[in-house]
Design an enzyme around this catalytic site. Structure first.
Site, short mmCIF file in Angstrom:
data_model
loop_
_atom_site.label_atom_id
_atom_site.label_comp_id
_atom_site.label_asym_id
_atom_site.label_seq_id
_atom_site.Cartn_x
_atom_site.Cartn_y
_atom_site.Cartn_z
N ASP A 173 74.78 30.51 -0.67
CA ASP A 173 74.28 30.71 0.70
C ASP A 173 73.84 32.15 0.95
O ASP A 173 74.41 33.09 0.39
CB ASP A 173 75.40 30.33 1.69
CG ASP A 173 74.85 30.04 3.07
OD1 ASP A 173 73.61 29.96 3.22
OD2 ASP A 173 75.66 29.92 4.01
N HIS A 215 65.15 32.68 -2.31
CA HIS A 215 65.50 31.61 -3.26
C HIS A 215 65.19 32.05 -4.69
O HIS A 215 65.94 31.75 -5.62
CB HIS A 215 64.73 30.33 -2.92
CG HIS A 215 65.06 29.78 -1.56
ND1 HIS A 215 66.35 29.73 -1.09
CD2 HIS A 215 64.28 29.27 -0.57
CE1 HIS A 215 66.35 29.21 0.14
NE2 HIS A 215 65.11 28.94 0.48
N LEU A 269 79.10 23.79 -21.67
CA LEU A 269 79.19 23.92 -20.21
C LEU A 269 78.43 22.76 -19.57
O LEU A 269 77.31 22.48 -19.96
CB LEU A 269 78.56 25.24 -19.75
CG LEU A 269 78.48 25.43 -18.24
CD1 LEU A 269 79.76 26.07 -17.71
CD2 LEU A 269 77.30 26.30 -17.84
C1 FPP Z 1 70.92 28.47 0.90
O1 FPP Z 1 70.47 29.70 1.45
C2 FPP Z 1 70.25 28.22 -0.38
C3 FPP Z 1 69.41 27.18 -0.63
C4 FPP Z 1 69.08 26.17 0.39
C5 FPP Z 1 68.73 27.03 -1.92
C6 FPP Z 1 69.48 27.52 -3.11
C7 FPP Z 1 68.62 27.44 -4.30
C8 FPP Z 1 68.58 28.36 -5.28
C9 FPP Z 1 69.46 29.54 -5.35
C10 FPP Z 1 67.66 28.14 -6.42
C11 FPP Z 1 68.40 27.33 -7.43
C12 FPP Z 1 67.60 27.03 -8.58
C13 FPP Z 1 67.93 26.07 -9.47
C14 FPP Z 1 67.10 25.90 -10.66
C15 FPP Z 1 69.07 25.17 -9.32
P1 FPP Z 1 69.78 29.69 2.88
O2 FPP Z 1 68.31 29.61 2.68
O3 FPP Z 1 70.37 28.60 3.71
O4 FPP Z 1 70.22 31.10 3.40
P2 FPP Z 1 70.38 31.50 4.93
O5 FPP Z 1 71.57 30.77 5.46
O6 FPP Z 1 70.59 32.99 4.87
O7 FPP Z 1 69.10 31.13 5.62
#
Ligand code: FPP
Length: 321
Positions: free
Chosen positions: A89, A106, A200
């Site tokens: 997050d 992201h 893993l």
């Molecule tokens: C939450 O942060 C995160 C997500 C919705 C996406 C997470 C995805 C990645 C880290 C990429 C992963 C890649 C692979 C290949 C699995 P948010 O956008 O809700 O953050 P905020 O709460 O600050 O808005």
């Protein structure tokens, strides 16, 4: 070379601003400075020859390799979590603080995930489950959803060879029917090609909802009862667990430790059944800023916990059921 492997997905904030979400349609533009900052991080499970104890990942080799794993000083191998779950997050806030679009967060978050996989392989953690996209995330702006789908697809596709080389088994959990066909196809291919790996298990939750998973398990069980394959009195916890998507992590399906970044103190519909006895750890860092130091801190916190599983303290080993 693993040690010099570069970040393999080249979707950038500028490409998103320009409406480019297909990685095939552009040629690796430079990452925004803020993202480039940590570019030296290597691939999914890359580490230098000096600290790479593992050449092959058959079960015997793996056990030998575990003896030579070098953990950060003070961490105890025997009390490491076998299964760590991550709620990744804070990508959006990380990006907003830099006046970048969420996609840049992201993209940077993907690099953190690569590092977490790398460290987990190195330290002998056996299962990682990561919340990459919730069913609720479909309601985000289309541009962000498209970016995330393309990032997921490209990341999965581009890292297949690394997953194979490093013994990483991929399992995609969630409602895959909602995913673009191309993501469904690469997910199926990856699961099939990595199915014999045992170093893993990397469970990637996409279009995932813990409640929906429990509902679909109930439906499958009901159908078996209806078909006469199963009696109601045979239904128990292990049977429910078998029908959950996380059953693909056959050896360690329940997380020992959940790490959620960005200071939010919620489960957000993640692994609801599986986390009944999981130790919860909430880090202040945004996910893109969560690094080795923060991971080690979380593992130390875990090792200080007394897990009782409802029993008296002296009847069980520390951190083990
Ligand atoms: C939450 O942060 C995160 C997500 C919705 C996406 C997470 C995805 C990645 C880290 C990429 C992963 C890649 C692979 C290949 C699995 P948010 O956008 O809700 O953050 P905020 O709460 O600050 O808005």
């Amino acid at each position: 070379m693993l040690g010099t492997m570069q970040f393999r997905t080249h979707l950038t904030a500028s490409s998103l601003r320009n409406g480019i979400t297909n990685p095939a349609s552009f040629r690796a533009p430079p990452l925004p400075a803020i993202v480039r900052k940590s570019k030296s991080r290597s691939g999914w499970a890359a580490f230098s020859a000096a600290d790479a104890p593992i050449a092959t990942f058959g079960r015997e080799e793996r056990d030998d390799a575990r003896d030579s794993i070098s953990l950060p000083p003070g961490l105890r191998q025997e009390a490491l979590p076998k299964h760590v779950a991550f709620i990744m997050d804070g990508n959006g806030r990380w990006a907003a603080e830099r006046e970048l679009p969420p996609s840049a967060g992201h993209q940077a978050g993907y690099k953190t995930l690569q590092l977490m996989v790398e460290l987990s392989v190195k330290w002998g953690i056996r299962v990682l489950t990561v919340f990459a996209f919730s069913t609720e995330n479909w309601l985000r702006p289309k541009l962000e959803v498209d970016f995330l789908m393309t990032l997921l697809e490209t990341a999965l596709k581009d890292n297949l060879q690394d997953f194979l080389r490093e013994g990483i088994r991929i399992c995609i959990i969630g409602d895959s029917s909602k995913l673009p066909k191309s993501v469904q196809e690469i997910a199926a291919k990856l699961e099939e090609s990595t199915s014999n790996n045992s170093k893993l298990d990397l469970l990637v939750a996409i279009s995932y909802s813990g409640r929906t998973d429990i509902v679909q398990a109930c439906k499958k069980i009901s159908q078996k009862v209806k078909n006469g394959v199963l009696k109601v009195e045979d239904i128990d916890e292990s049977l429910v667990a078998q029908e959950l998507e996380t059953s693909c992590a056959a050896l360690y399906p329940y997380p020992d430790l959940l790490i959620r970044t960005s200071g939010e103190l919620r489960l957000s519909n993640f692994l609801l059944w599986e986390m009944a006895y999981t130790e919860l750890y909430f880090a202040q860092s945004y996910w893109p800023d969560f690094g080795e130091k923060e991971f080690v801190e979380a593992l130390f916190a875990f090792q200080r916990r007394q897990r009782r599983f409802g029993l008296r303290r002296q009847t069980i080993g520390v951190n083990q059921p």
